[in-house]
Design an enzyme around this catalytic site. Structure first.
Site, short mmCIF file in Angstrom:
data_model
loop_
_atom_site.label_atom_id
_atom_site.label_comp_id
_atom_site.label_asym_id
_atom_site.label_seq_id
_atom_site.Cartn_x
_atom_site.Cartn_y
_atom_site.Cartn_z
N ASN A 1 61.08 53.10 19.45
CA ASN A 1 61.11 51.99 18.49
C ASN A 1 60.55 50.75 19.17
O ASN A 1 61.23 50.10 19.96
CB ASN A 1 62.56 51.75 18.04
CG ASN A 1 62.69 50.54 17.14
OD1 ASN A 1 61.69 50.04 16.62
ND2 ASN A 1 63.90 50.05 16.96
N TRP A 2 59.30 50.45 18.84
CA TRP A 2 58.63 49.35 19.54
C TRP A 2 59.02 47.97 19.03
O TRP A 2 58.61 46.96 19.60
CB TRP A 2 57.11 49.52 19.43
CG TRP A 2 56.57 50.63 20.28
CD1 TRP A 2 57.23 51.31 21.28
CD2 TRP A 2 55.25 51.17 20.24
NE1 TRP A 2 56.40 52.25 21.84
CE2 TRP A 2 55.18 52.18 21.22
CE3 TRP A 2 54.12 50.91 19.46
CZ2 TRP A 2 54.01 52.93 21.45
CZ3 TRP A 2 52.97 51.65 19.68
CH2 TRP A 2 52.92 52.64 20.67
N LYS A 3 59.73 47.90 17.91
CA LYS A 3 60.11 46.60 17.33
C LYS A 3 58.85 45.74 17.15
O LYS A 3 57.80 46.29 16.83
CB LYS A 3 61.18 45.94 18.19
CG LYS A 3 62.32 46.92 18.50
CD LYS A 3 63.51 46.31 19.12
CE LYS A 3 64.55 47.40 19.39
NZ LYS A 3 65.81 46.92 19.86
N GLY B 1 69.59 46.63 23.72
CA GLY B 1 68.89 45.63 24.52
C GLY B 1 69.75 44.93 25.55
O GLY B 1 69.35 43.91 26.11
N GLY C 1 64.41 51.67 22.51
CA GLY C 1 63.74 50.40 22.26
C GLY C 1 62.96 49.95 23.49
O GLY C 1 61.87 50.44 23.78
N GLY C 2 63.54 49.02 24.24
CA GLY C 2 62.85 48.38 25.37
C GLY C 2 62.18 49.36 26.32
O GLY C 2 61.03 49.15 26.73
N HIS D 1 68.42 49.57 10.76
CA HIS D 1 68.55 49.16 12.16
C HIS D 1 69.41 47.90 12.23
O HIS D 1 69.32 47.04 11.35
CB HIS D 1 67.16 48.89 12.76
CG HIS D 1 67.22 48.71 14.24
ND1 HIS D 1 67.59 47.53 14.80
CD2 HIS D 1 67.00 49.57 15.26
CE1 HIS D 1 67.59 47.67 16.13
NE2 HIS D 1 67.23 48.90 16.43
N GLU E 1 69.18 45.27 13.87
CA GLU E 1 68.44 44.00 13.82
C GLU E 1 68.07 43.66 12.38
O GLU E 1 68.07 42.49 11.99
CB GLU E 1 67.20 44.07 14.73
CG GLU E 1 67.60 43.98 16.20
CD GLU E 1 66.67 44.70 17.16
OE1 GLU E 1 65.54 45.05 16.79
OE2 GLU E 1 67.13 44.95 18.30
N SER F 1 70.10 50.97 24.84
CA SER F 1 69.92 50.93 26.29
C SER F 1 69.70 52.30 26.92
O SER F 1 70.12 52.55 28.05
CB SER F 1 71.08 50.19 26.96
OG SER F 1 71.08 48.83 26.57
N GLU G 1 73.85 53.75 16.91
CA GLU G 1 73.42 52.71 17.84
C GLU G 1 74.47 51.60 17.87
O GLU G 1 74.50 50.74 16.97
CB GLU G 1 72.09 52.11 17.37
CG GLU G 1 70.95 53.09 17.33
CD GLU G 1 69.61 52.40 17.49
OE1 GLU G 1 68.89 52.74 18.43
OE2 GLU G 1 69.30 51.50 16.71
P1 PGA Z 1 67.16 49.35 23.27
O1 PGA Z 1 66.98 49.36 21.68
O2 PGA Z 1 66.76 50.73 23.75
O3 PGA Z 1 66.21 48.28 23.75
O4 PGA Z 1 68.57 49.06 23.57
C1 PGA Z 1 67.30 50.50 20.92
C2 PGA Z 1 67.05 50.25 19.47
O5 PGA Z 1 67.16 49.09 19.04
O6 PGA Z 1 66.74 51.17 18.71
#
Ligand code: PGA
Length: 252
Positions: A11-13, A172, A231-232, A96, A98, A210, A166
């Site tokens: 997930n590149w956001k 993050g 994500g990251g 998600h 966010e 994470s 999640e």
């Molecule tokens: P993260 O994000 O791996 O940076 O914690 C995961 C996500 O938001 O799907």
């Protein structure tokens, strides 16, 4: 226990231009040519087309990060499920945290988005998770149950969608629940899915929050973890490949 194909999603956001996305995919594809897993890239809308074009004939799937529940209309800044399908996108991340926290996404909207995606053959990756306060108050399972009830459509089936757990406080932050907590939560969700979906035993349950190369193998070795939403750590092709490799090892 049914065989569930491992699912590794990036997930590149709001990261990566078209050129950066293309560079990543070109580095990734030769390394996963023989994969038996589902390797899924979730780029920003602007890079969807470039990623789709590169992955034709490969095992890589492409997911958008959001969509609107209506087919069309006066919704400035939004895209519909049909617009994603037209691009040959296969899946869409929905709910998600966010989107829930920063953009006001509700279970009510999700209860409309999930069927709208399914209606045109787009696979939702439905995200649920508790906040830090809910976690410290010991309310995780209740919160997840409510989110599941609120957003999973009646008659949902394993072939149609993925569920991603999640914890909001793990996204993050570099913090994750203990392996035991992840195992307990996923075991609980598996039991709920068996009640809510006819083939809930086959529905793939992802963990996100994470995940990195250093913890991916032990997380993916948990019985009811069928994959990860990263994500990251998915922004760097080498790190993402290391996570993918950890998934293959955990599956042995
Ligand atoms: P993260 O994000 O791996 O940076 O914690 C995961 C996500 O938001 O799907």
């Amino acid at each position: 226990m049914p065989e569930r194909t491992p699912y590794i999603a990036a997930n590149w956001k709001m990261h990566k231009t078209v050129a950066e996305a293309a560079e990543f995919v070109d580095a990734l594809l030769p390394q996963i040519a023989a994969t038996q897993s589902d390797v899924v890239i979730c780029p920003p809308f602007t890079a969807l087309g470039a990623v789709v074009e590169r992955r034709y004939g490969t095992a890589v799937k492409v997911a958008a990060q959001n969509m609107h529940e209506e087919d069309a209309g006066a919704y400035t800044g939004e895209v519909s499920a049909a617009m994603l399908v037209e691009l040959d996108v296969e899946a869409v991340v929905l709910g998600h945290s966010e989107r829930r926290q920063l953009f006001g996404e509700t279970d009510e909207a999700l209860a409309r988005k999930v069927p709208a995606a399914l209606a045109v053959g787009l696979q939702p990756i439905l995200c649920i998770g508790e906040t830090e306060a809910e976690w410290s108050e010991g309310r995780t399972l209740d919160v997840l149950d409510a989110q599941l009830r609120g957003s999973l459509p009646d008659g949902a089936s394993a072939a149609d969608l993925m569920l991603a757990y999640e914890p909001v406080w793990a996204i993050g932050t570099g913090r994750t629940p203990s392996l035991e907590d992840i195992a307990n939560t996923h075991g609980h969700l598996r039991a709920r899915l068996a009640e809510l979906a006819a083939d809930g035993d086959e529905l793939r349950l992802l963990y996100g929050g994470s995940v990195k190369a250093a913890n991916a193998r032990e997380i993916m070795a948990i019985a009811d973890v069928d994959g990860v939403l990263v994500g990251g750590a998915s922004l760097d092709a080498d790190e993402f490949l290391a996570i993918y490799g950890a998934g293959q090892a955990a599956d042995d």
